[in-house]
Design a protein around this motif. Structure first.
Motif, mmCIF file in Angstrom:
data_model
loop_
_atom_site.group_PDB
_atom_site.id
_atom_site.type_symbol
_atom_site.label_atom_id
_atom_site.label_comp_id
_atom_site.label_asym_id
_atom_site.label_seq_id
_atom_site.Cartn_x
_atom_site.Cartn_y
_atom_site.Cartn_z
ATOM 1 N N ASN A 124 1.186 -0.898 0.257
ATOM 2 C CA ASN A 124 0.030 -0.295 -0.296
ATOM 3 C C ASN A 124 0.719 1.289 -0.079
ATOM 4 N N PRO A 125 1.098 2.007 -1.113
ATOM 5 C CA PRO A 125 2.280 2.574 -1.688
ATOM 6 C C PRO A 125 1.455 4.228 -0.846
ATOM 7 N N VAL A 126 -0.005 4.460 -0.305
ATOM 8 C CA VAL A 126 -0.096 5.454 0.064
ATOM 9 C C VAL A 126 0.011 5.104 1.566
ATOM 10 N N ALA A 127 0.105 3.770 2.509
ATOM 11 C CA ALA A 127 1.146 4.025 3.943
ATOM 12 C C ALA A 127 2.148 4.442 3.831
ATOM 13 N N ARG A 128 2.701 4.263 2.797
ATOM 14 C CA ARG A 128 4.821 4.364 3.406
ATOM 15 C C ARG A 128 5.111 5.683 2.428
ATOM 16 N N LYS A 129 4.719 6.722 2.649
ATOM 17 C CA LYS A 129 5.136 7.240 2.497
ATOM 18 C C LYS A 129 6.984 8.278 3.110
ATOM 19 N N PRO A 130 7.659 8.981 2.687
ATOM 20 C CA PRO A 130 8.647 9.267 3.018
ATOM 21 C C PRO A 130 9.126 9.698 3.966
ATOM 22 N N ASP A 131 9.809 10.419 4.683
ATOM 23 C CA ASP A 131 9.647 11.339 5.643
ATOM 24 C C ASP A 131 9.399 12.565 4.592
ATOM 25 N N TRP A 132 10.335 12.677 4.237
ATOM 26 C CA TRP A 132 9.925 14.186 3.431
ATOM 27 C C TRP A 132 8.557 14.353 2.930
ATOM 28 N N ILE A 133 8.138 13.664 3.120
ATOM 29 C CA ILE A 133 6.784 14.262 2.155
ATOM 30 C C ILE A 133 5.540 14.206 3.746
ATOM 31 N N ARG A 134 5.814 13.720 4.719
ATOM 32 C CA ARG A 134 4.740 14.120 5.245
ATOM 33 C C ARG A 134 4.919 15.665 6.095
ATOM 34 N N VAL A 135 3.667 15.823 6.572
ATOM 35 C CA VAL A 135 3.281 17.116 6.497
ATOM 36 C C VAL A 135 2.542 17.399 8.096
ATOM 37 N N LYS A 136 2.195 18.617 8.366
ATOM 38 C CA LYS A 136 1.699 18.829 10.080
ATOM 39 C C LYS A 136 0.394 18.673 9.623
ATOM 40 N N ALA A 137 -0.832 18.321 10.567
ATOM 41 C CA ALA A 137 -1.993 18.746 10.520
ATOM 42 C C ALA A 137 -2.235 20.184 10.726
ATOM 43 N N PRO A 138 -3.189 21.333 10.312
ATOM 44 C CA PRO A 138 -2.674 21.934 10.089
ATOM 45 C C PRO A 138 -3.793 22.330 11.314
ATOM 46 N N THR A 139 -3.457 23.540 12.083
ATOM 47 C CA THR A 139 -3.858 23.781 13.667
ATOM 48 C C THR A 139 -3.828 25.536 13.742
ATOM 49 N N SER A 140 -3.943 25.838 12.970
ATOM 50 C CA SER A 140 -3.243 27.696 12.842
ATOM 51 C C SER A 140 -4.809 28.468 12.898
ATOM 52 N N ARG A 141 -4.712 29.521 13.855
ATOM 53 C CA ARG A 141 -5.845 29.682 13.708
ATOM 54 C C ARG A 141 -6.372 30.981 12.495
ATOM 55 N N GLU A 142 -4.790 31.242 11.987
ATOM 56 C CA GLU A 142 -5.272 31.568 9.698
ATOM 57 C C GLU A 142 -6.475 30.688 8.928
ATOM 58 N N TYR A 143 -5.136 29.131 9.471
ATOM 59 C CA TYR A 143 -6.484 28.750 8.929
ATOM 60 C C TYR A 143 -7.778 28.298 8.898
ATOM 61 N N GLN A 144 -8.013 27.985 10.234
ATOM 62 C CA GLN A 144 -9.420 28.661 11.049
ATOM 63 C C GLN A 144 -9.909 29.724 9.775
ATOM 64 N N ASP A 145 -9.460 30.709 9.907
ATOM 65 C CA ASP A 145 -9.698 32.034 9.066
ATOM 66 C C ASP A 145 -10.270 31.626 7.999
ATOM 67 N N THR A 146 -9.750 30.998 7.608
ATOM 68 C CA THR A 146 -9.225 31.440 5.387
ATOM 69 C C THR A 146 -10.463 29.932 4.939
ATOM 70 N N LYS A 147 -10.579 28.569 5.989
ATOM 71 C CA LYS A 147 -11.687 28.236 6.119
ATOM 72 C C LYS A 147 -12.430 28.948 5.885
ATOM 73 N N LYS A 148 -13.249 29.302 7.729
ATOM 74 C CA LYS A 148 -14.280 30.916 7.308
ATOM 75 C C LYS A 148 -15.012 31.473 5.939
ATOM 76 N N VAL A 149 -13.840 31.758 5.277
ATOM 77 C CA VAL A 149 -14.015 32.434 3.781
ATOM 78 C C VAL A 149 -14.622 32.185 3.403
ATOM 79 N N VAL A 150 -13.617 30.839 2.314
ATOM 80 C CA VAL A 150 -13.954 29.591 1.785
ATOM 81 C C VAL A 150 -15.648 28.889 1.780
ATOM 82 N N ARG A 151 -15.812 28.722 3.283
ATOM 83 C CA ARG A 151 -17.463 27.964 3.464
ATOM 84 C C ARG A 151 -18.514 29.551 3.051
ATOM 85 N N ASN A 152 -18.426 30.030 3.591
ATOM 86 C CA ASN A 152 -19.533 31.467 3.956
ATOM 87 C C ASN A 152 -19.381 31.892 2.889
ATOM 88 N N ASN A 153 -18.259 32.256 1.439
ATOM 89 C CA ASN A 153 -18.829 31.922 0.633
ATOM 90 C C ASN A 153 -19.277 31.138 -0.691
#
Ligand code: SF4
Ligand code: SF4
Length: 289
Positions: free
Chosen positions: A2-31
């Motif tokens: 299962n290649p989906v499960a075997r990503k090398p280190d250089w592909i892994r990224v952090k889950a989105p958590t920032s307040r600014e991320y939430q702000d962007t999400k709001k603009v996308v949803r509201n529109n």
């Protein structure tokens, strides 16, 4: 296997958590907008949305094509929403963007492939966010006479159309598209408006060879394409085209060097490069130079 499960280190990224991320999400949803960031499950969403960089996907979330790398569903799309252009314009103004990327599903069902809708979106952004530079990432408008002309006449700052892969892999990866038609589309943009920047991109790791990637670069330069992006293909689900290999970061560096040597003005080649990744920063840097 299962290649989906075997990503090398250089592909892994952090889950989105920032307040600014939430702000962007709001603009996308509201529109009530769709974004390719979400549709594609893009690994960069935490980073991009923290800066307000959302890539809008217009004309619905159902596509008339079925590319084997893409997570967007295929089917009969809904009617165009005449109010969408104004909502996109509002969202771009609310996000305060310097540069925005607008893309779409493919609309083979429409007589003009959705070209006029693209033009309306460009005009709405110009009206509501006059300081924002606009990049369109369009379908191939195959067999749609005058569609390209309509989009170019609306004067986006950057015209982007992705080749996605090397010609040998078109049938398994991009059925319904034609390599030379896509190349010709890009060349035709320069014919219509030599001052417009053109851009294209491919994914690495679909089964292509290094030589084939270098040949695509030559083809793009012969079509006078200015900017190039190359990123690692990731399999959205196990039903999609398998990952052939994870291209190491050093190999991307080599592609970047080779591409600059071939005359591209802007090149982004890295595992996490996407067509719209850092598009604004790169474009600003180029304009300042
Ligand atoms: Fe969205 Fe593009 Fe950033 Fe991915 S790279 S999150 S698609 S803007
Ligand atoms: Fe996905 Fe675009 Fe292909 Fe449609 S045309 S399936 S949105 S990549």
């Amino acid at each position: 296997d299962n290649p989906v499960a075997r990503k090398p280190d250089w592909i892994r990224v952090k889950a989105p958590t920032s307040r600014e991320y939430q702000d962007t999400k709001k603009v996308v949803r509201n529109n009530k907008l769709h974004t390719v960031c979400e549709e594609a499950g893009c690994p960069n969403i935490g980073e991009c949305w923290a800066k307000g960089h959302a890539t809008m996907m217009i004309m619905g979330e159902t596509c008339t094509r079925a590319c084997s790398f893409c997570n967007v569903s295929t089917g009969k799309p809904e009617a165009l929403d005449p109010f969408e252009p104004a909502r996109v314009g509002d969202a771009v103004a609310q996000l305060g963007l310097q540069h925005v990327v607008i893309t779409s599903v493919d609309r083979d069902d429409l007589d003009d492939g959705g070209a006029e809708h693209f033009a309306r979106v460009i005009r709405a952004i110009r009206h509501q966010a006059p300081g924002t530079t606009i990049e369109v990432l369009t379908p191939d408008f195959l067999r749609k006479d005058n569609a390209l002309e309509t989009v170019v006449a609306a004067k986006p700052d950057v015209f982007n159309h992705n080749l996605e892969t090397v010609p040998r892999l078109y049938i398994p990866v991009r059925p319904g598209a034609r390599y030379y038609a896509s190349l010709r589309l890009l060349d035709r943009v320069k014919e219509l408006d030599p001052t417009m920047f053109t851009k294209s991109g491919i994914m690495a790791g679909l089964g292509e060879t290094k030589e084939e990637i270098l040949q695509v670069m030559d083809d793009l330069r012969s079509a006078r394409v200015d900017f190039l992006t190359i990123g690692q293909y990731l399999q959205p689900t196990r039903k999609h085209h398998p990952v052939d290999r994870f291209v190491p970061p050093d190999e991307f560096k080599t592609y970047e060097k080779r591409a600059f040597n071939k005359g591209f003005l802007m090149v982004s080649a890295s595992p996490l490069t996407r067509s719209s990744y850092h598009a604004g920063e790169d474009f600003e840097r180029l304009r300042a130079a």
